[in-house]
Design a protein around this motif. Sequence first.
Motif, short mmCIF file in Angstrom:
data_model
loop_
_atom_site.label_atom_id
_atom_site.label_comp_id
_atom_site.label_asym_id
_atom_site.label_seq_id
_atom_site.Cartn_x
_atom_site.Cartn_y
_atom_site.Cartn_z
N ASN A 2 -56.13 -10.76 -17.44
CA ASN A 2 -55.42 -11.66 -18.33
C ASN A 2 -54.69 -10.79 -19.34
O ASN A 2 -55.29 -10.22 -20.24
CB ASN A 2 -56.38 -12.61 -19.02
N ASP A 4 -52.77 -11.37 -21.82
CA ASP A 4 -52.90 -11.78 -23.21
C ASP A 4 -54.20 -11.27 -23.82
O ASP A 4 -54.21 -10.66 -24.88
CB ASP A 4 -52.83 -13.30 -23.30
N LYS A 13 -48.76 -15.30 -28.14
CA LYS A 13 -47.82 -16.28 -28.69
C LYS A 13 -47.35 -15.92 -30.09
O LYS A 13 -46.26 -16.25 -30.48
CB LYS A 13 -48.42 -17.67 -28.65
N ASP A 37 -38.93 -23.37 -27.31
CA ASP A 37 -40.36 -23.62 -27.48
C ASP A 37 -41.04 -23.75 -26.12
O ASP A 37 -42.13 -23.22 -25.91
CB ASP A 37 -40.57 -24.89 -28.31
N ALA A 38 -40.39 -24.42 -25.19
CA ALA A 38 -40.96 -24.59 -23.85
C ALA A 38 -41.02 -23.25 -23.10
O ALA A 38 -41.88 -23.06 -22.25
CB ALA A 38 -40.13 -25.60 -23.06
N LYS A 40 -41.85 -20.34 -24.24
CA LYS A 40 -42.89 -19.42 -24.72
C LYS A 40 -43.98 -19.18 -23.68
O LYS A 40 -44.33 -18.05 -23.38
CB LYS A 40 -43.52 -19.95 -26.01
N ASP A 41 -44.53 -20.25 -23.13
CA ASP A 41 -45.60 -20.11 -22.14
C ASP A 41 -45.09 -19.47 -20.86
O ASP A 41 -45.78 -18.66 -20.24
CB ASP A 41 -46.25 -21.46 -21.85
N LEU A 42 -43.90 -19.84 -20.47
CA LEU A 42 -43.30 -19.27 -19.26
C LEU A 42 -43.09 -17.77 -19.42
O LEU A 42 -43.38 -17.00 -18.51
CB LEU A 42 -41.97 -19.96 -18.97
N THR A 44 -44.78 -15.69 -21.27
CA THR A 44 -46.09 -15.04 -21.22
C THR A 44 -46.53 -14.85 -19.77
O THR A 44 -47.05 -13.80 -19.39
CB THR A 44 -47.14 -15.86 -22.00
N LYS A 45 -46.31 -15.86 -18.93
CA LYS A 45 -46.64 -15.75 -17.51
C LYS A 45 -45.80 -14.66 -16.84
O LYS A 45 -46.30 -13.87 -16.05
CB LYS A 45 -46.43 -17.09 -16.81
#
Length: 110
Positions: A2, A4, A13, A37-38, A40-42, A44-45
């Motif tokens: 992982n 992160d 984040k 904002d949407a 951000k998670d993408l 990180t992946k």
Amino acid sequence: MNLDDTHFGGGVKKFFDLPIFNRVRCSDPVTSYEAADAAKDLATKHFAIIVDCLTANGALGKDGIARHSGLEANQVARRLNELLKLGLIELTGSKVKSKSGRNEREWRAV
């Protein structure tokens, strides 16, 4: 692995609040803020996929990373400078041929 937890103790984040990761301008419409904002998670992946790809396959150019990781070349290109600034990847100083036959920079995991 992982990414992160390994590199940031679960706090990737927080890096998106830094100016170097600004994905929207003050003059942009509200929809751009929503899209950023949407993303951000993408992002990180994508970080984890790119670093894992370079770790498993050695130094590659943008198109090589895309080919081995399953990401689109433009998705890879958007993340490389961010990963460089985070100290997770670095330039090798070498050039490799892109899918179109042009020279592109070669990257490796740190």
